[in-house]
Scaffold this active site. Sequence first.
Site, PDB file in Angstrom:
ATOM      1  N   CYS A 161      41.035  31.946  -8.107  1.00  0.00           N
ATOM      2  CA  CYS A 161      42.337  32.600  -8.122  1.00  0.00           C
ATOM      3  C   CYS A 161      42.473  33.386  -9.420  1.00  0.00           C
ATOM      4  CB  CYS A 161      43.432  31.534  -8.026  1.00  0.00           C
ATOM      5  SG  CYS A 161      45.094  32.201  -8.250  1.00  0.00           S
ATOM      6  N   CYS A 181      45.615  31.725 -11.572  1.00  0.00           N
ATOM      7  CA  CYS A 181      45.544  30.409 -12.235  1.00  0.00           C
ATOM      8  C   CYS A 181      44.121  29.922 -12.457  1.00  0.00           C
ATOM      9  CB  CYS A 181      46.341  29.358 -11.458  1.00  0.00           C
ATOM     10  SG  CYS A 181      45.505  28.732  -9.985  1.00  0.00           S
ATOM     11  N   CYS A 185      47.454  30.900  -2.896  1.00  0.00           N
ATOM     12  CA  CYS A 185      46.842  29.844  -3.690  1.00  0.00           C
ATOM     13  C   CYS A 185      47.749  28.619  -3.630  1.00  0.00           C
ATOM     14  CB  CYS A 185      46.683  30.310  -5.129  1.00  0.00           C
ATOM     15  SG  CYS A 185      46.114  29.010  -6.241  1.00  0.00           S
ATOM     16  N   CYS A 218      49.171  27.763  -7.411  1.00  0.00           N
ATOM     17  CA  CYS A 218      50.146  28.556  -8.159  1.00  0.00           C
ATOM     18  C   CYS A 218      50.995  29.448  -7.257  1.00  0.00           C
ATOM     19  CB  CYS A 218      49.449  29.381  -9.234  1.00  0.00           C
ATOM     20  SG  CYS A 218      48.529  30.791  -8.602  1.00  0.00           S
ATOM     21  N   CYS A 253      41.203  37.494   4.766  1.00  0.00           N
ATOM     22  CA  CYS A 253      41.170  38.873   4.287  1.00  0.00           C
ATOM     23  C   CYS A 253      41.918  38.885   2.957  1.00  0.00           C
ATOM     24  CB  CYS A 253      41.849  39.756   5.324  1.00  0.00           C
ATOM     25  SG  CYS A 253      41.851  41.492   4.921  1.00  0.00           S
TER      26      CYS A 253
HETATM   27 ZN   LIG Z   1      46.284  30.213  -8.236  1.00  0.00          ZN
END
Ligand SMILES: [Zn+2]
Length: 136
Positions: free
Chosen positions: A51, A54, A99, A102, A123
């Site tokens: 991510c 985060c 995510c 976060c 995607c």
């Molecule tokens: Zn994250």
Amino acid sequence: MSLPDSELPRTEDEWRVRLSPEEFRVLREHGTEPAWTGEYVDTRTPGMYRCRACGVELYPSDTKFDSHCGWPSFDDAIPGAIKEVEDNSLGMRRTEIRCARCDSHLGHVFHGEGFTPKDTRHCVNSLSIRLDPSTA
Ligand SMILES: [Zn+2]
């Protein structure tokens, strides 16, 4: 690297100073980068996609496949790393993926397209992820 929980932003203003304007627009305002413009569309480098907000691990590079859709595509994620949210914007019924740690926007997930045996396509915006190349 993954941000420690103590440093994880709690407000959008805190995110805004951590991210570039483009990253903020996609990750926190659910934007979409234009097709074929993302840095990871054709990337085949082995490693772990994290991510970008985060730093948590999301997609091992061996789940990435070539969908010819203009965005990085993955057919699976690290278990528990992603959460799905119903998205009825733009007059379409889609499933947004974020995510799980976060709550940042990643992209959308589609099923039943037959690209891979898992029949799933995450995607994802390149701006939402960062490749941590494998050193092996
Ligand atoms: Zn994250």
